[in-house]
Design an enzyme around this catalytic site. Structure first.
Site, PDB file in Angstrom:
ATOM      1  N   GLN A  57       2.000 -24.275 -22.423  1.00 37.42           N
ATOM      2  CA  GLN A  57       2.193 -24.553 -21.004  1.00 37.42           C
ATOM      3  C   GLN A  57       3.271 -23.643 -20.415  1.00 37.42           C
ATOM      4  O   GLN A  57       3.544 -23.711 -19.227  1.00 37.42           O
ATOM      5  CB  GLN A  57       2.595 -26.020 -20.829  1.00 37.42           C
ATOM      6  CG  GLN A  57       1.522 -26.998 -21.282  1.00 37.42           C
ATOM      7  CD  GLN A  57       2.026 -28.436 -21.337  1.00 37.42           C
ATOM      8  OE1 GLN A  57       3.084 -28.709 -21.894  1.00 37.42           O
ATOM      9  NE2 GLN A  57       1.273 -29.347 -20.758  1.00 37.42           N
ATOM     10  N   ASP A  60       6.565 -17.818 -20.144  1.00 36.27           N
ATOM     11  CA  ASP A  60       7.590 -16.828 -20.486  1.00 36.27           C
ATOM     12  C   ASP A  60       7.100 -15.705 -21.380  1.00 36.27           C
ATOM     13  O   ASP A  60       7.814 -14.716 -21.602  1.00 36.27           O
ATOM     14  CB  ASP A  60       8.814 -17.505 -21.113  1.00 36.27           C
ATOM     15  CG  ASP A  60       8.455 -18.421 -22.281  1.00 36.27           C
ATOM     16  OD1 ASP A  60       7.581 -18.052 -23.090  1.00 36.27           O
ATOM     17  OD2 ASP A  60       9.061 -19.514 -22.382  1.00 36.27           O
ATOM     18  N   HIS A  79      -0.947 -21.983 -18.182  1.00 37.78           N
ATOM     19  CA  HIS A  79      -0.399 -21.849 -16.829  1.00 37.78           C
ATOM     20  C   HIS A  79      -0.126 -20.399 -16.451  1.00 37.78           C
ATOM     21  O   HIS A  79       0.598 -20.141 -15.490  1.00 37.78           O
ATOM     22  CB  HIS A  79       0.873 -22.688 -16.706  1.00 37.78           C
ATOM     23  CG  HIS A  79       0.639 -24.152 -16.921  1.00 37.78           C
ATOM     24  ND1 HIS A  79       1.639 -25.048 -17.231  1.00 37.78           N
ATOM     25  CD2 HIS A  79      -0.509 -24.886 -16.878  1.00 37.78           C
ATOM     26  CE1 HIS A  79       1.133 -26.262 -17.364  1.00 37.78           C
ATOM     27  NE2 HIS A  79      -0.173 -26.187 -17.165  1.00 37.78           N
ATOM     28  N   CYS A  89      -4.677  -2.828  -1.399  1.00 42.73           N
ATOM     29  CA  CYS A  89      -5.238  -3.300  -0.133  1.00 42.73           C
ATOM     30  C   CYS A  89      -4.199  -3.841   0.840  1.00 42.73           C
ATOM     31  O   CYS A  89      -4.549  -4.237   1.959  1.00 42.73           O
ATOM     32  CB  CYS A  89      -6.291  -4.385  -0.400  1.00 42.73           C
ATOM     33  SG  CYS A  89      -5.597  -5.971  -0.951  1.00 42.73           S
ATOM     34  N   SER A 148       7.081 -30.591 -25.643  1.00 40.15           N
ATOM     35  CA  SER A 148       6.445 -30.983 -24.380  1.00 40.15           C
ATOM     36  C   SER A 148       6.576 -32.482 -24.176  1.00 40.15           C
ATOM     37  O   SER A 148       6.305 -33.270 -25.090  1.00 40.15           O
ATOM     38  CB  SER A 148       4.961 -30.600 -24.366  1.00 40.15           C
ATOM     39  OG  SER A 148       4.338 -31.072 -23.180  1.00 40.15           O
ATOM     40  N   SER A 149       6.987 -32.868 -22.966  1.00 38.40           N
ATOM     41  CA  SER A 149       7.052 -34.291 -22.631  1.00 38.40           C
ATOM     42  C   SER A 149       5.687 -34.821 -22.204  1.00 38.40           C
ATOM     43  O   SER A 149       5.517 -36.012 -21.983  1.00 38.40           O
ATOM     44  CB  SER A 149       8.065 -34.518 -21.507  1.00 38.40           C
ATOM     45  OG  SER A 149       7.712 -33.765 -20.369  1.00 38.40           O
ATOM     46  N   ASN A 181       9.537 -33.532 -30.276  1.00 36.06           N
ATOM     47  CA  ASN A 181      10.154 -33.355 -28.961  1.00 36.06           C
ATOM     48  C   ASN A 181      11.424 -34.191 -28.882  1.00 36.06           C
ATOM     49  O   ASN A 181      11.474 -35.300 -29.415  1.00 36.06           O
ATOM     50  CB  ASN A 181       9.186 -33.803 -27.857  1.00 36.06           C
ATOM     51  CG  ASN A 181       9.696 -33.450 -26.464  1.00 36.06           C
ATOM     52  OD1 ASN A 181       9.763 -32.275 -26.109  1.00 36.06           O
ATOM     53  ND2 ASN A 181      10.074 -34.448 -25.685  1.00 36.06           N
ATOM     54  N   ARG A 182      12.413 -33.647 -28.205  1.00 35.15           N
ATOM     55  CA  ARG A 182      13.618 -34.441 -27.956  1.00 35.15           C
ATOM     56  C   ARG A 182      13.328 -35.412 -26.815  1.00 35.15           C
ATOM     57  O   ARG A 182      13.004 -34.986 -25.707  1.00 35.15           O
ATOM     58  CB  ARG A 182      14.792 -33.541 -27.580  1.00 35.15           C
ATOM     59  CG  ARG A 182      15.303 -32.664 -28.713  1.00 35.15           C
ATOM     60  CD  ARG A 182      16.634 -32.029 -28.355  1.00 35.15           C
ATOM     61  NE  ARG A 182      17.066 -31.071 -29.352  1.00 35.15           N
ATOM     62  CZ  ARG A 182      17.695 -31.397 -30.490  1.00 35.15           C
ATOM     63  NH1 ARG A 182      17.964 -32.670 -30.738  1.00 35.15           N
ATOM     64  NH2 ARG A 182      18.048 -30.461 -31.340  1.00 35.15           N
TER      65      ARG A 182
END
Length: 292
Positions: free
Chosen positions: A116, A119, A134, A195, A233-234, A258-259
């Site tokens: 997701q 970077d 994304h 363009c 990821s949450s 995940n934290r």
């Protein structure tokens, strides 16, 4: 520098205090399986890129696609902040999580990485079977003619056209590559050199849909896998939950690292509440073939 996981002793659980039982269980359910990996902003925090919703993350109201299209002022504000954010993205380096996942793919453990994040760090670390759900900040697209440009070339044009734009002493950057700016009305927005149309980074804005073919590619990796690992990821964004549900309906074991709480915790086979680099280093040491 994080060492290659092949050099990490198998019994290294002290790096993830209190998580040894969960690590053992995760290794047990993933062993011998083809694993699809879904990653979020938490995998890039060790590269200096902040999380959206982690501890201490500021509340943000990201620009929507409709705002970007509707107002030249909004486009000025976006491009000014995005240019500063891009400088920091471009300077960031892949961390241990990115390198571990590339090594697991090379070893045939990981079937592909669905991210997701925008970077580009998974690609730079060597992941080859990669779906950037994304988009990626290293590309720019014209909304009129569809011409694609390297972000580096657009950044050069921005710097030349806006010599007064300097990086603040402390830039508060976001995982989407944007940065807070206080003055942007004089900013000169780059136009398409083909363009003259509106340029937009090749990322999915809030209010935009993920391209159908991109999501289909991600779904195909899930369908070709025997297990799912979700890292950093949450699962607040709908695309992640949809992929998790595909795995759950196929009765695949699901491991979440995940934290903090995620929206998928109740559907996980194993949940490890810890950072991704230290956890995946130890998990990979259990999954990779050990040298004799």
């Amino acid at each position: 520098m994080v060492p290659s996981v092949s050099s990490v002793p198998e019994a290294a659980a002290s790096a993830v205090p209190g998580a040894a039982p969960e690590l053992d269980r995760a290794a047990e359910v993933l062993a011998g399986k083809r694993v699809v990996v879904l990653t979020g902003a938490g995998v890039s925090t060790d590269s200096g890129i902040p999380d959206y919703r982690g501890e201490g993350a500021p509340t943000r109201n990201p620009m929507t696609f409709d705002q970007f299209l509707a107002s030249a002022s909004f486009r000025k504000r976006y491009w000014a902040g995005s240019h500063l954010g891009w400088r920091m993205f471009d300077a960031a380096e892949p961390n241990g999580t990115h390198r571990i996942l590339a090594e697991l793919e090379d070893a045939g453990v990981v079937t592909g990485v669905i991210t997701q994040n925008v970077d580009g760090l998974h690609a730079r670390a060597g992941s080859r079977h990669l779906v950037d759900l994304h988009g990626s900040m290293d590309r720019v697209t014209c909304l009129q003619c569809g011409q694609s440009f390297a972000r580096s070339s657009v950044a050069e044009r921005i710097s030349a056209a806006n010599p007064g734009l300097t990086e603040p002493d402390l830039v508060r950057m976001a995982p989407d590559g944007d940065a807070d700016v206080s003055e942007w009305e004089a900013f000169e927005v780059p136009a398409c050199t083909v363009c003259g149309g509106v340029l937009k980074p090749d990322v999915v804005f809030f209010g935009e849909f993920i391209p159908t073919e991109k999501f289909a590619e991600a779904s195909a990796i899930v369908a070709a896998s025997d297990a799912m690992l979700i890292a950093g990821s949450s699962l607040v964004v709908n695309s992640g939950i949809r992929l998790l549900e595909q795995a759950r309906r196929r009765k695949l074991p699901i491991v979440i690292v995940n934290r903090g709480v995620t929206k998928g915790d109740t559907r996980a086979t194993v949940k490890i509440d810890a950072g991704t680099t230290e956890t995946l280093t130890e998990l990979a040491a259990r999954l990779l073939p050990q040298p004799r």
